[in-house]
Motif scaffolding. Structure first.
Motif, PDB file in Angstrom:
ATOM      1  N   CYS A 114       0.840  -1.205   0.000  1.00  0.00           N
ATOM      2  CA  CYS A 114       0.000   0.000   0.000  1.00  0.00           C
ATOM      3  C   CYS A 114       0.876   1.256   0.000  1.00  0.00           C
ATOM      4  CB  CYS A 114      -0.916  -0.002   1.224  1.00  0.00           C
ATOM      5  SG  CYS A 114      -2.054   1.401   1.265  1.00  0.00           S
ATOM      6  N   GLN A 115       0.763   2.060  -1.068  1.00  0.00           N
ATOM      7  CA  GLN A 115       1.598   3.245  -1.224  1.00  0.00           C
ATOM      8  C   GLN A 115       0.866   4.548  -0.913  1.00  0.00           C
ATOM      9  OE1 GLN A 115       4.967   2.908  -1.956  1.00  0.00           O
ATOM     10  NE2 GLN A 115       4.413   0.767  -1.611  1.00  0.00           N
ATOM     11  N   ASP A 116      -0.439   4.481  -0.715  1.00  0.00           N
ATOM     12  CA  ASP A 116      -1.225   5.667  -0.398  1.00  0.00           C
ATOM     13  C   ASP A 116      -1.188   5.889   1.117  1.00  0.00           C
ATOM     14  OD1 ASP A 116      -3.425   7.368   0.399  1.00  0.00           O
ATOM     15  OD2 ASP A 116      -4.330   7.026  -1.578  1.00  0.00           O
ATOM     16  N   PRO A 117      -0.613   6.999   1.597  1.00  0.00           N
ATOM     17  CA  PRO A 117      -0.476   7.218   3.046  1.00  0.00           C
ATOM     18  C   PRO A 117      -1.809   7.185   3.791  1.00  0.00           C
ATOM     19  CG  PRO A 117       0.858   8.789   1.822  1.00  0.00           C
ATOM     20  CD  PRO A 117       0.011   8.086   0.810  1.00  0.00           C
ATOM     21  N   ASN A 118      -2.845   7.791   3.226  1.00  0.00           N
ATOM     22  CA  ASN A 118      -4.143   7.813   3.898  1.00  0.00           C
ATOM     23  C   ASN A 118      -4.730   6.409   4.015  1.00  0.00           C
ATOM     24  OD1 ASN A 118      -4.118  10.633   4.214  1.00  0.00           O
ATOM     25  ND2 ASN A 118      -5.013  10.948   2.181  1.00  0.00           N
ATOM     26  N   VAL A 119      -4.672   5.664   2.922  1.00  0.00           N
ATOM     27  CA  VAL A 119      -5.195   4.298   2.938  1.00  0.00           C
ATOM     28  C   VAL A 119      -4.312   3.407   3.810  1.00  0.00           C
ATOM     29  CG1 VAL A 119      -5.736   2.283   1.526  1.00  0.00           C
ATOM     30  CG2 VAL A 119      -6.264   4.570   0.682  1.00  0.00           C
ATOM     31  N   HIS A 120      -3.013   3.652   3.795  1.00  0.00           N
ATOM     32  CA  HIS A 120      -2.082   2.855   4.605  1.00  0.00           C
ATOM     33  C   HIS A 120      -2.451   2.947   6.080  1.00  0.00           C
ATOM     34  CE1 HIS A 120       1.651   1.534   6.549  1.00  0.00           C
ATOM     35  NE2 HIS A 120       1.949   0.922   5.405  1.00  0.00           N
ATOM     36  N   ALA A 121      -2.813   4.136   6.531  1.00  0.00           N
ATOM     37  CA  ALA A 121      -3.193   4.310   7.933  1.00  0.00           C
ATOM     38  C   ALA A 121      -4.456   3.510   8.255  1.00  0.00           C
ATOM     39  CB  ALA A 121      -3.406   5.784   8.227  1.00  0.00           C
ATOM     40  N   LYS A 122      -5.417   3.509   7.329  1.00  0.00           N
ATOM     41  CA  LYS A 122      -6.662   2.759   7.537  1.00  0.00           C
ATOM     42  C   LYS A 122      -6.395   1.259   7.509  1.00  0.00           C
ATOM     43  CE  LYS A 122      -9.459   6.411   5.434  1.00  0.00           C
ATOM     44  NZ  LYS A 122     -10.308   6.796   4.278  1.00  0.00           N
ATOM     45  N   LEU A 123      -5.539   0.824   6.593  1.00  0.00           N
ATOM     46  CA  LEU A 123      -5.179  -0.587   6.509  1.00  0.00           C
ATOM     47  C   LEU A 123      -4.485  -1.042   7.784  1.00  0.00           C
ATOM     48  CD1 LEU A 123      -4.740  -3.260   4.943  1.00  0.00           C
ATOM     49  CD2 LEU A 123      -2.628  -2.239   4.039  1.00  0.00           C
TER      50      LEU A 123
END
Length: 329
Positions: A171-180
């Motif tokens: 996961c390279q998207d910082p916002n999505v990474h936090a949710k993941l």
């Protein structure tokens, strides 16, 4: 606990299924290119799903219940295939290990991880999960597997720890990474990893009862498991889905209108477009395995797709899936 009733469905004729003619073509191509025919004494023998998780239902010629009749050309074979088969749903059991492992061989692309341990978790949870076989098949080949594993319950398992690491690195998207990260850690006790893999041309009419059986069993498990801890482990608030799609090479390029690209995403499994539309967040990542080399796909790249779907949206998913199957039958 309620026993799972074996369900049978006979298909006299099956055509590949998708959201567009091109998606139908991809479904066929994925299946056809992953088939290896075995020839023995002049007869075409039945083959099991190959390690890519794709295959076709194929039977020795002559009078049997599960027959596949083909014409000479690939295109005619695609259009004229007739399959008759009785499919049965079963609880997973240890003897299914090799068949399930074959279906999940590329679940995490070409990553080296504890796949055997992952299969053991699925088979060790017979109260929630299903494998699909052909009735009276002596080989007991596995044509589909579906299950839901609590990420918190199995957090100490090597395979789950490795799966988490693979997804977090992908996961390279910082916002999505936090949710993941939150889903995999703080929220893990309420999160189910929804695992669904099958041969590429399993009749789509099986999908509603297959998913229906899974979500029924999850509901039953919240009441019927022997301990409170186990009952709570099936009270999922969200599901994590890991799968693969075909993505147009220009789909993510800036300045290229998404609507200008026909079929920007091709979903190998039709139900996963519904999951994608209902997901609260998702991300894609490049993969290396299962590449189909064909001119029709020259502008597409296979990608991994990870989605989070709230449990409250599952009833809508089931309704839309049933409508999709009915509309395309």
């Amino acid at each position: 606990m309620p026993r799972k009733i074996a369900k049978r469905q006979r298909l006299s004729r099956y055509r590949p299924f998708g959201f567009s003619p091109f998606a139908q073509y991809v479904a066929h191509l994925t299946s056809y290119n992953n088939v290896k025919h075995k020839i023995s004494n002049g007869l075409q023998e039945k083959i099991l799903p190959n390690p890519s998780g794709s295959g076709v239902l194929n039977q020795t010629p002559g009078g049997g219940k599960n027959n596949l009749h083909s014409d000479s050309s690939d295109e005619e074979e695609f259009e004229g295939t007739t399959v008759q088969a009785d499919f049965e749903f079963f609880d997973p059991k240890p003897d299914d290990f090799h068949g399930v492992k074959l279906l999940l061989q590329t679940y995490l692309d070409d990553k080296q991880w504890d796949l055997s341990g992952f299969v053991d978790l699925i088979l060790g949870q017979p109260s929630v999960g299903t494998v699909v076989k052909i009735a009276d098949d002596e080989d007991e080949g596995i044509y589909s597997v579906i299950s839901a594993l609590n990420l918190g319950r199995y957090k100490e398992s090597k395979c789950i720890a490795e799966l988490k690491n693979v997804l977090l690195k992908a996961c390279q998207d910082p916002n999505v990474h936090a949710k993941l990260s939150s889903l995999l850690e703080e929220q893990s006790k309420d999160a189910g990893l929804l695992v669904s893999q099958r041969v590429a041309n399993l009749p789509p009419q099986l999908l509603p009862p297959l998913y229906g059986a899974l979500f029924d069993e999850i509901s039953w498990a919240t009441e019927d498991e022997p301990t409170e801890e186990l009952r709570k482990s099936f009270c999922f608030k969200s599901y994590l889905v890991v799968t693969k799609i075909y993505k147009h090479k220009n789909a993510d390029k800036k300045g290229v209108p998404r609507k200008s690209i026909d079929d920007a995403i091709i979903y190998v499994k039709p139900e996963e477009e519904i999951f994608h539309e209902l997901s609260s967040w998702s991300f894609t990542f490049p993969v290396h395995s299962q590449l189909v080399r064909d001119n029709e796909l020259k502008d597409y790249r296979m990608s991994g797709l990870v989605m989070a779907v709230e449990a409250s949206r599952i009833s809508k998913f089931q309704s839309q899936l049933q409508s999709l199957i009915d509309d395309n039958s």
